[in-house]
Design a protein around this motif. Sequence first.
Motif, short mmCIF file in Angstrom:
data_model
loop_
_atom_site.label_atom_id
_atom_site.label_comp_id
_atom_site.label_asym_id
_atom_site.label_seq_id
_atom_site.Cartn_x
_atom_site.Cartn_y
_atom_site.Cartn_z
N GLY A 47 0.82 -1.20 0.00
CA GLY A 47 0.00 0.00 0.00
C GLY A 47 0.86 1.25 0.00
N TYR A 49 0.43 5.53 0.14
CA TYR A 49 -0.48 6.67 0.29
C TYR A 49 -0.35 7.58 -0.91
CZ TYR A 49 -1.41 5.36 5.11
OH TYR A 49 -1.82 4.68 6.23
N MET A 53 -0.37 13.64 2.26
CA MET A 53 0.07 12.78 3.36
C MET A 53 1.19 13.47 4.12
SD MET A 53 -0.35 9.98 4.88
CE MET A 53 0.50 9.08 6.13
N TYR A 55 4.43 13.21 6.50
CA TYR A 55 5.50 12.30 6.93
C TYR A 55 6.35 13.01 7.97
CZ TYR A 55 4.45 8.98 3.24
OH TYR A 55 3.83 8.05 2.45
N SER A 61 7.93 6.35 9.52
CA SER A 61 7.51 7.39 8.60
C SER A 61 8.69 7.81 7.71
CB SER A 61 6.96 8.58 9.37
OG SER A 61 6.47 9.57 8.49
N GLU A 64 9.42 5.01 5.13
CA GLU A 64 8.42 5.06 4.06
C GLU A 64 8.68 6.25 3.13
OE1 GLU A 64 5.09 3.61 1.99
OE2 GLU A 64 6.10 2.68 3.70
N GLN A 114 -7.53 0.37 -5.34
CA GLN A 114 -7.35 1.61 -4.61
C GLN A 114 -8.48 1.77 -3.61
OE1 GLN A 114 -5.84 4.82 -6.82
NE2 GLN A 114 -6.16 6.33 -5.21
N ASN A 116 -9.73 4.64 -1.03
CA ASN A 116 -9.57 6.03 -0.60
C ASN A 116 -8.19 6.54 -1.02
OD1 ASN A 116 -12.16 6.08 0.50
ND2 ASN A 116 -11.44 5.19 2.41
N ASN A 117 -7.33 6.89 -0.04
CA ASN A 117 -6.03 7.45 -0.42
C ASN A 117 -4.89 6.42 -0.34
OD1 ASN A 117 -6.11 7.33 2.39
ND2 ASN A 117 -4.78 9.10 2.63
N ILE A 118 -5.22 5.15 -0.42
CA ILE A 118 -4.18 4.11 -0.47
C ILE A 118 -4.28 3.37 -1.79
CG2 ILE A 118 -3.22 2.04 0.60
CD1 ILE A 118 -4.45 2.94 3.24
N TYR A 120 -2.84 0.23 -3.80
CA TYR A 120 -2.15 -1.04 -3.59
C TYR A 120 -1.45 -1.40 -4.89
CZ TYR A 120 -4.74 -1.22 0.74
OH TYR A 120 -5.24 -0.93 1.98
#
Length: 196
Positions: A47, A49, A53, A55, A61, A64, A114, A116-118, A120
């Motif tokens: 996943g 974002y 977003m 960070y 964090s 990522e 997908q 929402n805001n993720i 894959y």
Amino acid sequence: MKNLFTLLIMSIILSSCTDDNNGLTKALALQNIKACDAENPVEFIKGIYVGNMTYQDSGTSLTELGYIKKLAKKGVLTLDSLSSSTQHMSNHVRTNTLYNITINPQYKQHITKQNNNIAYVRLVSRQVQEITSITLKNQVRAEVMVNFKKVKTPFYDKLFDNSTSLKTRQDMFTEAIGFSKSNKDGWTSCFLKESL
């Protein structure tokens, strides 16, 4: 007597014409494995974002964000810094940065879904190359040796590859696939959904 002799000769000829693998050919095995992989692929999904977003400059964090920055450097996605703020903690200062993340259009083919805001995205998968051998265990069971290629997408990063069946594999690998035969479906290696 002559008819019995003719019948015996015909049965010998017919039995010699049947294949050694009870109808399981390399072409049929290859077609079945491709269908199984299309229905239930062996792959690893991660996943990411997308959109806005925040960070932090520490912990997971930061790890990522490092991955996201690598993808941005390769041109896989666009990373725009929108704003930044500092947060004073008891023993250090933490920086929070708001980014807008967009996957570039030519790489959206690797998005499996997908929510929402993720997004894959597929990191790695296997792709069947060829059937090397078929070993008949009995009349209804067989073992098929298959050469596969490990396919890494532009999203691939070894740090995030947590796939159990692909992580330790070489780029080309061989795997034994079990097949079974039923009166209804013939030779199969997986349970595919029936056509509607």
